[in-house]
Scaffold this active site. Structure first.
Site, short mmCIF file in Angstrom:
data_model
loop_
_atom_site.label_atom_id
_atom_site.label_comp_id
_atom_site.label_asym_id
_atom_site.label_seq_id
_atom_site.Cartn_x
_atom_site.Cartn_y
_atom_site.Cartn_z
N ASN A 180 -11.82 2.93 10.64
CA ASN A 180 -10.65 2.80 11.51
C ASN A 180 -10.53 4.05 12.37
OD1 ASN A 180 -9.78 0.27 10.48
ND2 ASN A 180 -9.04 1.31 8.65
N GLY A 209 -2.39 10.42 0.68
CA GLY A 209 -2.52 11.30 -0.47
C GLY A 209 -3.57 10.91 -1.48
N GLU A 210 -3.83 11.83 -2.38
CA GLU A 210 -4.83 11.64 -3.42
C GLU A 210 -4.11 11.47 -4.76
OE1 GLU A 210 -8.05 11.00 -4.07
OE2 GLU A 210 -7.34 11.17 -6.11
N HIS A 229 -18.72 6.58 0.29
CA HIS A 229 -19.06 6.83 1.70
C HIS A 229 -20.46 7.35 1.97
CE1 HIS A 229 -14.89 6.00 2.23
NE2 HIS A 229 -14.48 7.17 1.81
N SER A 275 -6.93 4.33 -5.84
CA SER A 275 -8.13 4.76 -5.13
C SER A 275 -8.19 6.29 -5.12
CB SER A 275 -8.09 4.24 -3.69
OG SER A 275 -9.18 4.76 -2.95
N CYS A 320 -2.28 15.22 2.64
CA CYS A 320 -3.34 15.29 1.63
C CYS A 320 -4.16 16.56 1.85
CB CYS A 320 -4.25 14.06 1.73
SG CYS A 320 -5.52 14.03 0.45
N CYS A 367 0.88 -1.17 0.00
CA CYS A 367 0.00 0.00 0.00
C CYS A 367 0.92 1.22 0.00
CB CYS A 367 -0.90 -0.02 1.23
SG CYS A 367 -1.97 1.42 1.32
N SER A 406 -13.85 6.41 -3.60
CA SER A 406 -14.31 6.50 -2.22
C SER A 406 -15.65 7.23 -2.18
CB SER A 406 -13.27 7.27 -1.38
OG SER A 406 -12.05 6.58 -1.42
N1 SAH Z 1 -6.98 9.47 -1.33
C1 SAH Z 1 -7.48 8.25 -1.82
C2 SAH Z 1 -6.67 7.04 -1.41
C3 SAH Z 1 -6.16 6.98 0.00
S1 SAH Z 1 -7.32 6.66 1.26
C4 SAH Z 1 -8.94 8.06 -1.43
O1 SAH Z 1 -9.41 8.80 -0.60
O2 SAH Z 1 -9.59 7.21 -2.01
C5 SAH Z 1 -7.74 4.95 1.04
C6 SAH Z 1 -9.14 4.60 1.50
O3 SAH Z 1 -9.26 4.67 2.92
C7 SAH Z 1 -10.22 5.52 0.96
O4 SAH Z 1 -11.32 4.78 0.50
C8 SAH Z 1 -10.60 6.32 2.17
O5 SAH Z 1 -11.88 6.88 2.08
C9 SAH Z 1 -10.49 5.29 3.25
N2 SAH Z 1 -10.41 5.84 4.60
C10 SAH Z 1 -9.92 7.02 5.00
N3 SAH Z 1 -10.00 7.15 6.34
C11 SAH Z 1 -10.55 6.00 6.80
C12 SAH Z 1 -10.88 5.51 8.10
N4 SAH Z 1 -10.62 6.22 9.19
N5 SAH Z 1 -11.43 4.29 8.19
C13 SAH Z 1 -11.66 3.54 7.08
N6 SAH Z 1 -11.36 3.94 5.83
C14 SAH Z 1 -10.82 5.16 5.69
FE1 SF4 Z 2 -6.93 12.38 1.27
FE2 SF4 Z 2 -7.97 9.97 0.70
FE3 SF4 Z 2 -7.55 10.74 3.25
FE4 SF4 Z 2 -9.49 11.88 1.81
S1 SF4 Z 2 -9.37 9.73 2.44
S2 SF4 Z 2 -8.02 12.95 3.11
S3 SF4 Z 2 -8.55 11.95 -0.19
S4 SF4 Z 2 -5.99 10.40 1.70
#
Ligand code: SAH
Ligand code: SF4
Length: 365
Positions: free
Chosen positions: A304, A173-174, A230, A205, A112, A105, A228
Site C-alpha cells: 500500500n 503499533g507492535e 517480507h 500480527s 510505532c 482492525c 511479518s
Molecule cells: N506491527 C505489526 C502489526 C501492524 S502492521 C506488524 O508489523 O506485523 C500490519 C501489517 O501490515 C504487517 O504485516 C505489516 O508488515 C504490513 N504493512 C506495513 N506497511 C505496509 C504497506 N505499506 N503495505 C502493505 N502492508 C504493509
Molecule cells: Fe510498526 Fe508493524 Fe508498521 Fe513495522 S509494520 S513500523 S512493526 S506497525
C-alpha cells in the site's frame, strides 16, 4: 483519573462492585450494558440502582473513545475512525466489512518504534503505549458502529449477525511491545458473556519480536499469530525491517517453530509484495524453502502507498505467480489480501493517526 470500565475484566468489575457492598448482579448488568448494549456513557445504564450509579459516577468512566473523524471508502466496505485518547493523542481504528462478517482492525500503540520502511505508522515514530481499556474501546467502537449500520439498513438485531466477528491486532503499533496490555485486552474481548471473541476470532500480527512470540507460546495465549516476514534472507529483511538486526531471521523462524510445536497452531506469514523487490519467482521459492516443514500460511499483501516509501505494489500477475509457486512447488497455502480502504489510507501499514498525517499526504488511489 477515574478508572475506565473497559480496563476491567469481568472478575475485576465484580470485585469493584462488591467492594462497594453491592451485589455482583449489578456487575453482570454493567457488563451487559458495556458489551451487549455498547453503552458509551454511564447515563445509558439507566436501570442500575441510584446507589450503584453514584459510585460508578464517582469512581469510574466507560472509557469510550470519541471519534474526531470518520472516513468511508468509496466502495463502502471500509470505515476508518480517528479516535482521541487522553493527552491529545490520536489513533486509528478500521472497520472492515466482508461478505457476512465484520472485522475490527485495532491499534496497540500510538505510533510505532520498529521503523519498517514502508509503513506509515513506522514513519511517524513511537508516541505511546495504549492501555488494555483503550484497545478494548476500539473493538467496542467498531461493534457499536456496525450495529448502528445494520439497524439503519433494517437488518434484524436478533440472531447475532450484527455482532462483531473478528478482531485483528494489525493497526498502529507492535502488539508484542505492549504485551501485558494487549493480553489483558484479549482476555476481555474473549469473555463469553461479553464480546465473546473466541480464540479463532483474534489475530495478533507481529514484526517478529522473538521474546514475545516465545512468551505467547509458553503461555499458550488463545490468539492466531501472524508474523511479518517480507523477505526470506536476513540481508533482505534488514533492508525493510530494521529490527531484524535485533531479532535475526534464523531466531525468528526458530521461535515460530517453537510456537507451532507448543500450541499446535500454524502461523500466518505476511509478505508485503513490492514490485521488483520481493516478488520474483526466486523470492517465492526462497519463502517455500524457508518455511518448509512448518505449519504455515502465507498472506500476500500488495504494497500500500505511504508517503515515506517509493516502492510500488506488485502487479496481479506477479502475485498469482508467487502463489502458484508456493502452492505448486511447496504445498504452502497462501492468500492475496483483498485491497481495501486504500482511498482513505486505511489499508495495512497506512495508519498514521491524524487527518493531516495520511490522506492529505498522498492522493487517493
Ligand atoms: N506491527 C505489526 C502489526 C501492524 S502492521 C506488524 O508489523 O506485523 C500490519 C501489517 O501490515 C504487517 O504485516 C505489516 O508488515 C504490513 N504493512 C506495513 N506497511 C505496509 C504497506 N505499506 N503495505 C502493505 N502492508 C504493509
Ligand atoms: Fe510498526 Fe508493524 Fe508498521 Fe513495522 S509494520 S513500523 S512493526 S506497525
Amino acid at each position: 483519573m477515574r478508572v475506565s470500565l473497559y480496563e476491567l475484566t469481568r472478575g475485576e468489575l465484580t470485585e469493584l462492585v462488591e467492594s462497594w457492598g453491592q451485589s455482583p448482579v449489578h456487575a453482570a448488568r454493567i457488563w451487559h450494558h458495556l458489551y451487549w448494549g455498547y453503552a458509551d456513557s454511564l447515563e445509558k445504564m439507566a436501570d442500575l440502582p441510584a446507589r450503584v450509579r453514584a459510585r460508578l459516577e464517582a469512581e469510574t468512566r466507560v472509557g469510550a473513545l470519541p471519534a474526531a473523524l470518520e472516513t468511508q471508502s468509496s466502495d463502502g466496505f471500509t470505515r476508518k475512525f480517528l479516535l482521541g485518547l487522553d493527552g491529545n493523542r490520536m489513533i486509528e481504528t478500521v472497520l472492515m466489512r466482508f461478505t457476512g462478517r465484520v472485522t475490527a482492525c485495532v491499534s496497540s500503540q500510538a505510533g510505532c518504534a520498529m521503523g519498517c520502511v514502508f509503513c506509515a505508522t513506522g514513519q511517524m515514530g513511537f508516541k505511546s503505549q495504549l492501555s488494555a481499556g483503550e484497545i478494548v474501546a476500539q473493538a467496542v467502537h467498531v461493534a457499536r458502529e456496525w450495529r448502528l449500520c445494520a439497524k439503519s439498513n433494517g437488518e434484524s438485531p436478533a440472531g447475532g449477525s450484527h455482532r462483531l466477528r473478528n478482531v485483528v491486532l494489525m493497526g498502529m503499533g507492535e502488539p508484542l511491545q505492549n504485551y501485558e496490555a494487549v493480553m489483558k485486552a484479549v482476555d476481555i474481548l474473549r469473555d463469553p458473556s461479553g464480546l465473546a471473541l473466541g480464540a479463532e476470532r483474534i489475530t495478533l500480527s507481529t514484526v517478529g519480536v522473538v521474546p514475545g512470540i516465545l512468551r505467547l507460546a509458553a503461555e499458550r495465549r488463545p490468539v492466531h499469530l501472524a508474523v511479518s516476514l517480507h523477505a526470506a534472507t536476513q540481508e533482505g529483511r534488514l533492508a525493510l525491517v530494521p529490527v531484524a538486526k535485533k531479532w535475526p531471521l534464523d531466531e525468528l523462524i526458530a521461535a515460530c517453530r517453537r510456537y507451532s510445536e507448543t500450541t499446535g497452531r500454524r502461523v500466518f506469514y505476511e509478505w508485503a509484495l513490492i514490485e521488483g523487490r520481493n516478488d520474483s519467482a526466486e523470492d517465492a521459492r526462497a519463502v517455500g524453502r524457508l518455511l518448509r516443514g512448518l505449519p504455515a500460511q502465507v498472506n500476500l499483501i500488495p504494497l500500500n502507498p505511504t508517503a515515506g516509501y517509493a516502492g510500488a505494489p506488485s502487479r496481479s500477475e506477479a502475485a498469482r505467480r508467487f502463489q502458484h509457486i508456493l502452492g505448486g512447488e511447496f504445498a504452502l497455502p497462501s492468500t492475496v489480501r483483498q485491497r481495501r480502504g486504500i482511498d482513505i489510507a486505511a489499508g495495512c501499514g497506512q495508519l498514521a493517526g491524524g487527518p493531516g498525517a495520511d490522506s492529505a499526504r498522498f492522493p487517493a488511489a
